[in-house]
Scaffold this motif. Structure first.
Motif, PDB file in Angstrom:
ATOM      1  N   LEU A 180     -18.020 -49.208  29.396  1.00  0.00           N
ATOM      2  CA  LEU A 180     -16.733 -49.263  28.713  1.00  0.00           C
ATOM      3  C   LEU A 180     -15.704 -49.981  29.588  1.00  0.00           C
ATOM      4  CD1 LEU A 180     -16.677 -45.561  27.458  1.00  0.00           C
ATOM      5  CD2 LEU A 180     -17.497 -47.586  26.221  1.00  0.00           C
ATOM      6  N   LEU A 181     -14.874 -50.808  28.964  1.00  0.00           N
ATOM      7  CA  LEU A 181     -13.829 -51.578  29.653  1.00  0.00           C
ATOM      8  C   LEU A 181     -12.494 -51.291  28.992  1.00  0.00           C
ATOM      9  CD1 LEU A 181     -13.027 -53.957  31.635  1.00  0.00           C
ATOM     10  CD2 LEU A 181     -13.462 -55.484  29.690  1.00  0.00           C
ATOM     11  N   ASP A 182     -11.448 -50.996  29.793  1.00  0.00           N
ATOM     12  CA  ASP A 182     -10.131 -50.745  29.201  1.00  0.00           C
ATOM     13  C   ASP A 182      -9.196 -51.930  29.433  1.00  0.00           C
ATOM     14  OD1 ASP A 182      -9.177 -50.553  31.806  1.00  0.00           O
ATOM     15  OD2 ASP A 182      -8.655 -48.442  31.697  1.00  0.00           O
ATOM     16  N   SER A 183      -7.968 -51.819  28.957  1.00  0.00           N
ATOM     17  CA  SER A 183      -7.013 -52.928  29.010  1.00  0.00           C
ATOM     18  C   SER A 183      -6.547 -53.254  30.424  1.00  0.00           C
ATOM     19  CB  SER A 183      -5.797 -52.613  28.131  1.00  0.00           C
ATOM     20  OG  SER A 183      -5.154 -51.426  28.583  1.00  0.00           O
ATOM     21  N   LYS A 184      -6.748 -52.328  31.361  1.00  0.00           N
ATOM     22  CA  LYS A 184      -6.369 -52.581  32.750  1.00  0.00           C
ATOM     23  C   LYS A 184      -7.555 -53.104  33.563  1.00  0.00           C
ATOM     24  CE  LYS A 184      -2.644 -49.166  32.751  1.00  0.00           C
ATOM     25  NZ  LYS A 184      -2.074 -47.950  33.403  1.00  0.00           N
ATOM     26  N   ILE A 185      -8.597 -53.491  32.868  1.00  0.00           N
ATOM     27  CA  ILE A 185      -9.808 -54.102  33.449  1.00  0.00           C
ATOM     28  C   ILE A 185     -10.518 -53.138  34.393  1.00  0.00           C
ATOM     29  CG2 ILE A 185     -10.755 -56.294  34.246  1.00  0.00           C
ATOM     30  CD1 ILE A 185      -8.144 -57.587  34.001  1.00  0.00           C
ATOM     31  N   TYR A 186     -10.576 -51.874  34.008  1.00  0.00           N
ATOM     32  CA  TYR A 186     -11.390 -50.899  34.730  1.00  0.00           C
ATOM     33  C   TYR A 186     -12.592 -50.539  33.861  1.00  0.00           C
ATOM     34  CZ  TYR A 186      -7.478 -50.366  37.923  1.00  0.00           C
ATOM     35  OH  TYR A 186      -6.479 -50.610  38.841  1.00  0.00           O
ATOM     36  N   ARG A 187     -13.751 -50.427  34.495  1.00  0.00           N
ATOM     37  CA  ARG A 187     -14.994 -50.152  33.773  1.00  0.00           C
ATOM     38  C   ARG A 187     -15.573 -48.813  34.203  1.00  0.00           C
ATOM     39  NH1 ARG A 187     -18.021 -55.157  36.062  1.00  0.00           N
ATOM     40  NH2 ARG A 187     -16.731 -54.464  37.785  1.00  0.00           N
ATOM     41  N   ILE A 188     -16.354 -48.237  33.291  1.00  0.00           N
ATOM     42  CA  ILE A 188     -17.051 -47.004  33.614  1.00  0.00           C
ATOM     43  C   ILE A 188     -18.315 -46.917  32.752  1.00  0.00           C
ATOM     44  CG2 ILE A 188     -15.863 -45.534  31.915  1.00  0.00           C
ATOM     45  CD1 ILE A 188     -15.801 -43.359  34.169  1.00  0.00           C
ATOM     46  N   HIS A 189     -19.348 -46.319  33.331  1.00  0.00           N
ATOM     47  CA  HIS A 189     -20.603 -46.096  32.611  1.00  0.00           C
ATOM     48  C   HIS A 189     -20.488 -44.792  31.821  1.00  0.00           C
ATOM     49  CE1 HIS A 189     -24.704 -44.058  32.799  1.00  0.00           C
ATOM     50  NE2 HIS A 189     -24.850 -44.995  31.901  1.00  0.00           N
ATOM     51  N   ALA A 190     -20.970 -44.810  30.580  1.00  0.00           N
ATOM     52  CA  ALA A 190     -20.973 -43.602  29.752  1.00  0.00           C
ATOM     53  C   ALA A 190     -22.392 -43.337  29.257  1.00  0.00           C
ATOM     54  CB  ALA A 190     -20.024 -43.745  28.569  1.00  0.00           C
ATOM     55  N   PHE A 191     -22.775 -42.054  29.292  1.00  0.00           N
ATOM     56  CA  PHE A 191     -24.113 -41.635  28.878  1.00  0.00           C
ATOM     57  C   PHE A 191     -24.010 -40.850  27.576  1.00  0.00           C
ATOM     58  CE2 PHE A 191     -27.428 -38.306  28.901  1.00  0.00           C
ATOM     59  CZ  PHE A 191     -28.553 -39.126  28.890  1.00  0.00           C
ATOM     60  N   ILE A 192     -24.795 -41.264  26.581  1.00  0.00           N
ATOM     61  CA  ILE A 192     -24.823 -40.569  25.296  1.00  0.00           C
ATOM     62  C   ILE A 192     -26.136 -39.796  25.213  1.00  0.00           C
ATOM     63  CG2 ILE A 192     -24.908 -40.821  22.801  1.00  0.00           C
ATOM     64  CD1 ILE A 192     -23.122 -43.358  25.008  1.00  0.00           C
ATOM     65  N   PRO A 193     -26.100 -38.459  25.250  1.00  0.00           N
ATOM     66  CA  PRO A 193     -27.330 -37.651  25.274  1.00  0.00           C
ATOM     67  C   PRO A 193     -28.058 -37.700  23.939  1.00  0.00           C
ATOM     68  CG  PRO A 193     -25.418 -36.241  25.052  1.00  0.00           C
ATOM     69  CD  PRO A 193     -24.885 -37.622  25.263  1.00  0.00           C
ATOM     70  N   THR A 194     -29.288 -37.211  23.946  1.00  0.00           N
ATOM     71  CA  THR A 194     -30.140 -37.233  22.754  1.00  0.00           C
ATOM     72  C   THR A 194     -29.487 -36.510  21.580  1.00  0.00           C
ATOM     73  OG1 THR A 194     -32.097 -37.307  24.162  1.00  0.00           O
ATOM     74  CG2 THR A 194     -32.422 -36.617  21.884  1.00  0.00           C
ATOM     75  N   SER A 195     -28.749 -35.433  21.853  1.00  0.00           N
ATOM     76  CA  SER A 195     -28.144 -34.639  20.782  1.00  0.00           C
ATOM     77  C   SER A 195     -27.121 -35.424  19.963  1.00  0.00           C
ATOM     78  CB  SER A 195     -27.479 -33.382  21.367  1.00  0.00           C
ATOM     79  OG  SER A 195     -26.471 -33.747  22.301  1.00  0.00           O
ATOM     80  N   ARG A 196     -26.529 -36.488  20.544  1.00  0.00           N
ATOM     81  CA  ARG A 196     -25.549 -37.305  19.822  1.00  0.00           C
ATOM     82  C   ARG A 196     -26.044 -38.727  19.578  1.00  0.00           C
ATOM     83  NH1 ARG A 196     -20.199 -35.882  19.975  1.00  0.00           N
ATOM     84  NH2 ARG A 196     -20.131 -37.292  18.178  1.00  0.00           N
ATOM     85  N   ALA A 197     -27.225 -39.051  20.091  1.00  0.00           N
ATOM     86  CA  ALA A 197     -27.682 -40.440  20.098  1.00  0.00           C
ATOM     87  C   ALA A 197     -27.845 -41.030  18.705  1.00  0.00           C
ATOM     88  CB  ALA A 197     -28.989 -40.550  20.874  1.00  0.00           C
ATOM     89  N   GLU A 198     -28.521 -40.325  17.818  1.00  0.00           N
ATOM     90  CA  GLU A 198     -28.780 -40.863  16.486  1.00  0.00           C
ATOM     91  C   GLU A 198     -27.485 -41.122  15.731  1.00  0.00           C
ATOM     92  OE1 GLU A 198     -31.300 -39.734  12.426  1.00  0.00           O
ATOM     93  OE2 GLU A 198     -31.497 -38.508  14.245  1.00  0.00           O
ATOM     94  N   GLU A 199     -26.544 -40.189  15.854  1.00  0.00           N
ATOM     95  CA  GLU A 199     -25.258 -40.328  15.160  1.00  0.00           C
ATOM     96  C   GLU A 199     -24.443 -41.484  15.730  1.00  0.00           C
ATOM     97  OE1 GLU A 199     -20.943 -38.058  15.227  1.00  0.00           O
ATOM     98  OE2 GLU A 199     -22.726 -37.083  16.086  1.00  0.00           O
ATOM     99  N   LEU A 200     -24.277 -41.513  17.066  1.00  0.00           N
ATOM    100  CA  LEU A 200     -23.387 -42.492  17.688  1.00  0.00           C
ATOM    101  C   LEU A 200     -23.997 -43.883  17.794  1.00  0.00           C
ATOM    102  CD1 LEU A 200     -21.670 -40.324  20.435  1.00  0.00           C
ATOM    103  CD2 LEU A 200     -20.771 -41.073  18.229  1.00  0.00           C
TER     104      LEU A 200
END
Length: 304
Positions: free
Chosen positions: A46-66
């Motif tokens: 993910l990248l925001d407007s101030k040009i900072y990035r971060i890794h995000a993990f989506i677990p199996t419980s939300r994976a199909e939906e998201l």
């Protein structure tokens, strides 16, 4: 809601759960087992407007939906998630960051329009090829290699020292795309098995696809006899027409009450060989003047 109501990615800590961020998805991928079977959970950068990035993990419980919601290149509002520090033993991180986001059952995600927030399309950290040896001696962070293929050997079959059959692709990269700052240098690369096959297929596709041309030019003049902007559909992004004071998108057959405004500027450009007329699209003009067409449109209307 104003930008001040949202948190910067840089400010995210582990002591709160009620963060709200506006970000662009600039990477999206799934991990896989040694046999090549993909995991159900997946990852995004993910990248925001101030040009900072971060890794995000989506677990199996939300994976199909998201997986149906999160799309590469799109902007989102995200709230109610946890922030976790990496453990010292965590290897092969995709960013030089000491923390990551983990989505939970309460994490809320909503796509937002391109003109609602000013987030760059992408962001990179660059290193010279002469730093590859240093980067290869650590396992904390992953490293990508960017360059031009200078030499490419034929894809071949071999047997490794354990008696296992493998496929191998060898090539030489040169970083002459930025030799002024980093110095021109070569690097030898070997791709094996499934990744090597994928690379070979990509090479074949590149040969069969018409080449794009990169050139450096100077803009001499702007054609002021043509409109510098146009109205676009907020859904299909195509140009729309106005019929009886109503904006209609013929491409997706819908009414568009609040169309987007996009740049389209005709210019005369030159290099050291000749002149050429060029149409600059919305992305190119925004990159040049760092301002959205809608904002400039409002400024122009205020003056008259």
């Amino acid at each position: 809601m104003s930008a001040t109501n949202y948190d910067s990615v840089q400010a995210l800590g582990t002591c709160s759960y009620n963060y709200k961020i506006r970000v662009r998805v600039i990477r999206l991928w799934r991990g896989a087992t040694r046999t090549g079977e993909e995991f159900k959970n997946f990852n995004v950068i993910l990248l925001d407007s101030k040009i900072y990035r971060i890794h995000a993990f989506i677990p199996t419980s939300r994976a199909e939906e998201l997986a149906q919601v999160l799309k590469l290149g799109k902007n989102y509002k995200i709230r109610n998630f946890t922030v976790q520090l990496y453990k010292p033993t965590d290897k092969f991180r995709c960013l030089r960051n000491d923390r990551q986001i983990v989505f939970t059952k309460d994490t809320y995600v909503q796509e937002i329009a391109e003109d609602e927030v000013n987030i760059p399309l992408d962001y990179f950290d660059f290193y010279g090829h002469n730093q590859l040896e240093e980067l290869s001696n650590q396992k904390t962070y992953l490293t990508d290699v960017i360059g031009i293929v200078k030499k490419h050997d034929k894809f071949r079959d071999l047997e490794n020292r354990h008696g296992q059959k493998q496929k191998q692709s060898k090539l030489v990269y040169v970083n002459n795309c930025n030799q002024i700052f980093l110095g021109r240098s070569n690097v030898n690369i070997t791709f094996c098995d499934a990744f090597g096959i994928k690379f070979e297929n990509a090479m074949k596709e590149a040969v069969e696809t018409p080449n794009k041309v990169l050139t450096h030019m100077r803009i001499k003049a702007v054609d002021d006899t043509t409109n510098w902007c146009y109205s676009a559909c907020t859904g299909c992004r195509k140009e729309i027409k106005q019929e009886n004071s109503v904006h209609v998108s013929e491409a997706c057959n819908t009414l568009v009450p609040c169309p987007e405004i996009k740049y389209r500027i005709s210019v005369l450009a030159e290099d050291n060989t000749d002149d050429v007329h060029i149409i600059l699209g919305d992305k190119e003009v925004r990159t040049l003047i760092m301002k959205k067409a809608r904002n400039l449109f409002k400024e122009v209307n205020k003056k008259f």
